[in-house]
Design a protein around this motif. Structure first.
Motif, mmCIF file in Angstrom:
data_model
loop_
_atom_site.group_PDB
_atom_site.id
_atom_site.type_symbol
_atom_site.label_atom_id
_atom_site.label_comp_id
_atom_site.label_asym_id
_atom_site.label_seq_id
_atom_site.Cartn_x
_atom_site.Cartn_y
_atom_site.Cartn_z
ATOM 1 N N GLU A 64 0.819 -1.217 0.000
ATOM 2 C CA GLU A 64 0.000 0.000 0.000
ATOM 3 C C GLU A 64 0.847 1.258 0.000
ATOM 4 O O GLU A 64 0.556 2.217 -0.706
ATOM 5 N N ARG A 65 1.894 1.264 0.844
ATOM 6 C CA ARG A 65 2.692 2.489 0.999
ATOM 7 C C ARG A 65 3.565 2.763 -0.199
ATOM 8 O O ARG A 65 3.756 3.904 -0.601
ATOM 9 N N HIS A 66 4.158 1.708 -0.764
ATOM 10 C CA HIS A 66 5.170 1.920 -1.800
ATOM 11 C C HIS A 66 4.732 1.466 -3.184
ATOM 12 O O HIS A 66 5.474 1.607 -4.137
ATOM 13 N N LYS A 67 3.533 0.894 -3.270
ATOM 14 C CA LYS A 67 3.021 0.394 -4.560
ATOM 15 C C LYS A 67 3.994 -0.618 -5.189
ATOM 16 O O LYS A 67 4.247 -0.585 -6.385
ATOM 17 N N VAL A 68 4.552 -1.456 -4.327
ATOM 18 C CA VAL A 68 5.446 -2.498 -4.828
ATOM 19 C C VAL A 68 5.014 -3.855 -4.278
ATOM 20 O O VAL A 68 4.333 -3.935 -3.261
ATOM 21 N N ALA A 69 5.426 -4.883 -4.969
ATOM 22 C CA ALA A 69 5.245 -6.253 -4.505
ATOM 23 C C ALA A 69 6.607 -6.923 -4.560
ATOM 24 O O ALA A 69 7.458 -6.553 -5.369
ATOM 25 N N ILE A 70 6.801 -7.896 -3.695
ATOM 26 C CA ILE A 70 8.043 -8.656 -3.694
ATOM 27 C C ILE A 70 7.733 -10.014 -4.311
ATOM 28 O O ILE A 70 6.909 -10.763 -3.793
ATOM 29 N N ALA A 71 8.355 -10.294 -5.451
ATOM 30 C CA ALA A 71 8.047 -11.521 -6.192
ATOM 31 C C ALA A 71 9.262 -12.446 -6.227
ATOM 32 O O ALA A 71 10.399 -11.982 -6.271
ATOM 33 N N VAL A 72 8.997 -13.750 -6.233
ATOM 34 C CA VAL A 72 10.092 -14.720 -6.327
ATOM 35 C C VAL A 72 10.672 -14.684 -7.737
ATOM 36 O O VAL A 72 9.946 -14.740 -8.730
ATOM 37 N N SER A 127 7.188 -2.951 -9.275
ATOM 38 C CA SER A 127 6.166 -1.918 -9.121
ATOM 39 C C SER A 127 4.818 -2.555 -9.445
ATOM 40 O O SER A 127 4.700 -3.340 -10.383
ATOM 41 N N LEU A 128 3.812 -2.250 -8.647
ATOM 42 C CA LEU A 128 2.486 -2.834 -8.873
ATOM 43 C C LEU A 128 1.855 -2.310 -10.158
ATOM 44 O O LEU A 128 1.058 -2.990 -10.779
ATOM 45 N N GLU A 129 2.205 -1.076 -10.550
ATOM 46 C CA GLU A 129 1.594 -0.518 -11.758
ATOM 47 C C GLU A 129 2.094 -1.205 -13.024
ATOM 48 O O GLU A 129 1.337 -1.830 -13.738
ATOM 49 N N GLU A 130 3.400 -1.103 -13.283
ATOM 50 C CA GLU A 130 3.854 -1.659 -14.574
ATOM 51 C C GLU A 130 4.569 -3.000 -14.465
ATOM 52 O O GLU A 130 5.099 -3.506 -15.438
ATOM 53 N N LEU A 131 4.551 -3.579 -13.254
ATOM 54 C CA LEU A 131 5.144 -4.898 -13.033
ATOM 55 C C LEU A 131 6.570 -4.993 -13.576
ATOM 56 O O LEU A 131 6.940 -5.967 -14.228
ATOM 57 N N ARG A 132 7.329 -3.954 -13.308
ATOM 58 C CA ARG A 132 8.747 -3.942 -13.664
ATOM 59 C C ARG A 132 9.564 -3.841 -12.390
ATOM 60 O O ARG A 132 9.070 -3.392 -11.358
ATOM 61 N N ALA A 133 10.839 -4.230 -12.506
ATOM 62 C CA ALA A 133 11.724 -4.123 -11.353
ATOM 63 C C ALA A 133 11.756 -2.690 -10.842
ATOM 64 O O ALA A 133 11.760 -1.741 -11.626
ATOM 65 N N GLN A 134 11.742 -2.562 -9.548
ATOM 66 C CA GLN A 134 11.802 -1.243 -8.916
ATOM 67 C C GLN A 134 12.672 -1.338 -7.675
ATOM 68 O O GLN A 134 12.719 -2.390 -7.041
ATOM 69 N N ARG A 135 13.357 -0.245 -7.352
ATOM 70 C CA ARG A 135 14.221 -0.268 -6.174
ATOM 71 C C ARG A 135 13.458 -0.676 -4.928
ATOM 72 O O ARG A 135 12.296 -0.329 -4.757
ATOM 73 N N LEU A 136 14.145 -1.419 -4.067
ATOM 74 C CA LEU A 136 13.562 -1.743 -2.773
ATOM 75 C C LEU A 136 13.281 -0.454 -2.018
ATOM 76 O O LEU A 136 14.130 0.448 -2.018
ATOM 77 N N PRO A 137 12.131 -0.344 -1.354
ATOM 78 C CA PRO A 137 11.881 0.827 -0.519
ATOM 79 C C PRO A 137 12.985 0.996 0.529
ATOM 80 O O PRO A 137 13.456 0.002 1.092
#
Length: 153
Positions: A64-72, A127-137
Motif C-alpha cells: 500500500e505504501r510503496h506500490k510495490v510487490a516482492i516476487a520470487v 512496481s504494482l503498476e507496470e510490473l517492472r523491477a523497482q528499487r527496494l523501498p
C-alpha cells in the motif's frame, strides 16, 4: 519501527538469523505421511513473512505504501531429509544478498538441529503498476541491511 519482538507466532531473531517454529500438519503431507516437496516453499514463505512482520512490516502495508510487490525471481531447493507428520520444525532464514531491487535469502528447514532442506531464494521488488523491477523501498533496505549475513556457514 519494530514493535512486536515477543510475538511467539512470528518466531524470533537470533543475531542475524530469523528462527521460525512450525509443526507439520496432515494437510502438509502426502499419502505416505511425509511433507510434500512443494510445501517446503510454503514453509519458507511463512517464515519470510513472519520475519518481515517481526521487523515491523507487513506485505500489505509495504504494497500500500510503496506500490510495490516482492516476487520470487529464482529459487533452488536442496532436499536432504524428509519431514513427517507432526514433526516440529524450525525455518532459519538469513539475508544473503541485498541488491538495488532484489533480496536473497538462505533458508534452512531444520528438525532437532538437523538440516532437512536448504532453500536459496531470490526476490525481486516489482512496481504494482507496470510490473517492472523497482528499487527496494529505503525502509526495507535499511532494516534488511542490518541483518545482511554474507558468511556461508
Amino acid at each position: 519501527m519494530p514493535h512486536n519482538h515477543h510475538d511467539a507466532l512470528l518466531g524470533y531473531m537470533d543475531g542475524t538469523r530469523h528462527v521460525y517454529p512450525l509443526v507439520v500438519f496432515y494437510e502438509d503431507t502426502d499419502a505416505g505421511g511425509i511433507v510434500y516437496h512443494a510445501n517446503y516453499l510454503a514453509f519458507a514463505e511463512r517464515a519470510r513473512s513472519a520475519m518481515l512482520n517481526l521487523l515491523g512490516f507487513t506485505n500489505r502495508n509495504v504494497a500500500e505504501r510503496h506500490k510495490v510487490a516482492i516476487a520470487v525471481r529464482h529459487c533452488t531447493v536442496d532436499f536432504r531429509r524428509a519431514a513427517q507428520l507432526e514433526d516440529r520444525l524450525t525455518v532459519e532464514s538469513r539475508v544473503i544478498k541485498l541488491g538495488g531491487a532484489s533480496l536473497g535469502f538462505e533458508q534452512k528447514v531444520m528438525r532437532d538441529g538437523e538440516i532437512l532442506v536448504v532453500i536459496e531464494i531470490y526476490l525481486a521488488c516489482m512496481s504494482l503498476e507496470e510490473l517492472r523491477a523497482q528499487r527496494l523501498p529505503d525502509e526495507l533496505r535499511t532494516i534488511f541491511s542490518r541483518y545482511l549475513d554474507v558468511n556461508k556457514d
